[in-house]
Design an enzyme around this catalytic site. Structure first.
Site, PDB file in Angstrom:
ATOM      1  N   GLY A  65       0.851  -1.215   0.064  1.00  0.00           N
ATOM      2  CA  GLY A  65       0.068  -0.168  -0.110  1.00  0.00           C
ATOM      3  C   GLY A  65       0.857   1.168  -0.260  1.00  0.00           C
ATOM      4  O   GLY A  65       1.899   1.322  -0.514  1.00  0.00           O
ATOM      5  N   SER A  66       0.458   2.457   0.668  1.00  0.00           N
ATOM      6  CA  SER A  66       0.765   3.650   0.522  1.00  0.00           C
ATOM      7  C   SER A  66       2.411   3.798   1.143  1.00  0.00           C
ATOM      8  O   SER A  66       2.715   4.753   1.059  1.00  0.00           O
ATOM      9  CB  SER A  66      -0.160   4.604   1.022  1.00  0.00           C
ATOM     10  N   VAL A  67       2.947   2.973   1.858  1.00  0.00           N
ATOM     11  CA  VAL A  67       3.909   2.984   2.315  1.00  0.00           C
ATOM     12  C   VAL A  67       5.074   3.125   1.231  1.00  0.00           C
ATOM     13  O   VAL A  67       6.429   3.607   1.815  1.00  0.00           O
ATOM     14  CB  VAL A  67       4.434   1.883   3.397  1.00  0.00           C
ATOM     15  N   MET A  68       4.746   2.906   0.062  1.00  0.00           N
ATOM     16  CA  MET A  68       5.779   2.995  -1.141  1.00  0.00           C
ATOM     17  C   MET A  68       5.924   4.181  -1.685  1.00  0.00           C
ATOM     18  O   MET A  68       6.815   4.682  -2.224  1.00  0.00           O
ATOM     19  CB  MET A  68       5.527   1.928  -2.013  1.00  0.00           C
ATOM     20  N   ALA A  99      -5.716   2.546  -0.467  1.00  0.00           N
ATOM     21  CA  ALA A  99      -4.380   2.267  -0.966  1.00  0.00           C
ATOM     22  C   ALA A  99      -3.321   2.496   0.138  1.00  0.00           C
ATOM     23  O   ALA A  99      -3.401   3.512   0.584  1.00  0.00           O
ATOM     24  CB  ALA A  99      -4.045   2.783  -2.250  1.00  0.00           C
TER      25      ALA A  99
END
Length: 635
Positions: free
Chosen positions: A291-294, A635
């Site tokens: 998810g959004s940690v990328m 996300a």
């Protein structure tokens, strides 16, 4: 009348004498042959009946923490073995032997028969009291051998990390398996003469010397390991997640201070650890869409390649159509700068940044940060995750890989990668064994890492998706991530997620980074900012205290104030007897208009004023939970 005496014929008497002499001669010759000529054969046959190979015990190497505290040790145990040739003569005692060992007679008989002609294992590495009970029975042919077994002082807290050993005291999972060659002991063997009752009367020869296993010292901090496990397990049970993991790492050395996984089991309890899921190290064996940690890595790639500028702004009001797919945000915004794209986790904004950045640049950033690479930490079959080569990316993949879809990572990889933001742009090779020199490689410019370090602090401030990661008295930086779990058929489960938070602290001068992931939760608020962020907060607070890291409020003549609606930087500077330039400097702003109502701003502490640097993380309401969900359907 006397009968006449009859005498044997002289020939017959001589024959009897000759037969007797021949018989005596044969016996004499046979005796001479056996005593002199064939004595070695007789001695060998005698030894075969009474010479036994006796194992010489050796202890497995112990595993300790960085402070020398034991994590895996050897405790006294006994191994029970039998000599079937001798024991078979005492069938009447088998019932008593079976009872003393808590075995059925049938099971005992099977174990005796399962060995060789003169050696059969009955029980291995059992409690010494069983040996004591057998010795009291004094049954010939049953033997009690002193040995050791592994004991894990922290129990379930370290099981997935350390792993297990089997009945032969060989590593079967975790580090016990990966470092088995180093840890394992090599028992010796001696030949001994035993009497008819099986008792040793003489050691004839030592065939092989014993060699003890080598010790292994890990970088693990037991206190931090404990708190990480306790908080992770509590969150997993509270949100009904399938499994989870967490990793705490020193951002400057790469040393891992904690690596925990749930569910787990207590290897010291009899009958425990039967399900492999209970001792699988999810931090290195379980890959998931993060998810959004990328998103910060796409931002780093865009800034480092000058694909976007630090002061760039993006219109995120309308859905972004890519290859027929609509990328949306759950919470609508209008114009956002990069900091606010991260703070509010805007999927539209992150995708627009990704599409402005060449695919190869993004791929290289991911790869250099450690994604798609298997860690060399001693875990057999650890996964590298999935990072597709950039040549195969479609336009949709180009846009959504920034959102953590189309790529799978591990919790260890996330902690390892985020350390680069915290330490000034260096990828540190993760280390789990003490005594190894740090290995660093620059993967982004220092100014890019500094920008991300500042921007990610806003995520854990009021209005940010990671507010529940905030720690009283410390600056925290990080990112939340929530991704729907893949169903294995090309789609996703509608309400089952991977919830993640990755952060570091203290935000201004980071020491530690921590990644937390929880998989398979179907709870209504199954977002990274709700499930994983509190695990970070509790663990990191204890970790900073354990390392004697002072709270931020003990340092510096600044405090934080909330920006009121309609205020600008010039008015705030005048109110606190400062200047716009100074406020921009201490807040690391690039634009004087780059402030929002409700945000926190650093200002000089007035003379005699109170340094306000503490605030409590608020309770979560239903509305807040929905607002704090990541954009683009979570996300």
């Amino acid at each position: 009348m006397d009968r006449p005496v009859k005498f044997l014929p002289a020939g017959r008497a001589r024959l009897v004498i000759i037969v007797l002499l021949l018989t005596f001669a044969v016996m004499l010759i046979r005796d001479i042959y056996l005593q002199i000529l064939d004595q070695s054969t007789l001695r060998q046959q005698g030894q075969m009946r009474y010479l036994r190979a006796i194992p010489l015990p050796a202890s497995r190497g112990i595993i300790t923490a960085r402070n020398g505290e034991p994590l895996a040790v050897n405790v006294h145990a006994v191994t029970i073995w039998a000599d079937p040739a001798i024991l078979d003569k005492h069938h009447d005692q088998w019932a008593a032997l079976s009872k003393a060992l808590h075995l059925s007679e049938a099971s005992f008989a099977r174990r005796v028969a399962s060995g060789g002609a003169d050696y059969a294992y009955i029980e291995r590495q059992i409690a010494p009291e069983f040996g004591t009970a057998l010795q009291k029975l004094q049954v010939p042919g049953i033997y009690v051998q002193d040995t050791s077994r592994s004991y894990y002082p922290m129990g379930a807290v370290t099981t997935p990390l350390l792993g297990l050993v089997d009945e032969a005291h060989q590593g079967s999972a975790g580090l016990e398996r990966g470092y088995n060659t180093w840890l394992r002991a090599h028992p010796g063997k001696e030949l001994a003469l035993v009497d008819g009752h099986g008792q040793i009367v003489h050691v004839a020869k030592v065939q092989k010397l014993s060699h003890f296993g080598h010790p292994l010292q890990l970088t693990i901090n037991p206190q931090i390991q404990y708190w990480a496990y306790i908080t992770l397990t509590r969150s997993l049970h509270h949100f009904h997640a399938k499994d989870g993991s967490a990793v705490v790492m020193n951002v400057h050395t790469g040393q891992i201070l904690a690596m925990v996984s749930a569910p787990s089991c207590n290897p010291n309890a009899e009958g425990s650890c039967m399900d492999p899921a209970d001792y699988t190290n999810n931090a290195v064996h379980q890959a998931f869409e993060p998810g959004s940690v990328m998103k910060p890595f796409v931002v780093a790639a865009a800034l480092a390649s000058h694909s976007v500028q630090p002061d760039a702004r993006f219109n995120v009001f309308h859905p972004l159509m890519v290859d027929g797919y609509a990328i949306t945000d759950d919470v609508r915004h209008h114009i956002l700068n990069i900091e606010h794209i991260l703070k509010y986790s805007s999927c539209i904004g992150a995708s627009k940044i990704a599409l402005k950045t060449p695919e190869q640049i993004i791929y290289n950033m991911y790869r250099s940060a450690g994604f798609g690479r298997k860690p060399d930490l001693g875990f057999v079959d650890a996964t590298s995750g999935v990072l597709p080569n950039w040549h195969s990316w479609s336009l949709a993949r180009h846009a959504t890989i920034a959102l953590g879809y189309g790529v799978s990572v591990t919790t260890l990889q996330l902690a390892d990668a985020y350390a680069a933001f915290a330490n000034g742009g260096y990828h540190m090779r993760p280390e789990l064994v003490m005594g190894q020199a740090p290995v660093a490689k620059r993967i982004m410019p220092a100014w890019v890492a500094k920008k991300l370090r500042v921007w990610l602090q806003s995520v854990a401030e009021p209005g940010g998706t990671g507010i529940l990661a905030a720690i009283d008295g410390y600056h925290v930086a990080g990112k939340t991530g929530t991704a729907n779990m893949a169903n294995g058929h090309g789609g996703f489960y509608g309400h089952t997620t991977n919830a993640t938070f990755v952060g570091f602290a203290p935000g201004n001068h980071p020491r530690l980074v921590m990644a937390v992931s929880l998989r398979g939760s179907h709870f209504k608020w199954n977002f990274g900012g709700i499930e994983a962020a509190p695990v970070f907060r509790v663990t990191m607070r204890h970790a900073l205290q354990e390392l004697d890291v002072a709270p931020a409020c003990h340092h510096g003549p600044t405090m934080r104030v909330t920006i009121r609606s309609g205020q600008n930087l010039a008015e705030i500077a005048q109110q606190y007897h400062s200047s716009v330039a100074h406020l921009m400097h201490i807040n690391q702003l690039t634009n004087s208009e780059d402030i929002d109502s409700g945000a926190l701003l650093k200002v000089p502490t007035p003379k005699g004023g109170k340094n306000i640097c503490r605030f409590e993380a608020p309770l979560v309401s239903r509305a807040q939970a929905e607002i704090w969900s990541e954009g683009g359907g979570g996300a």
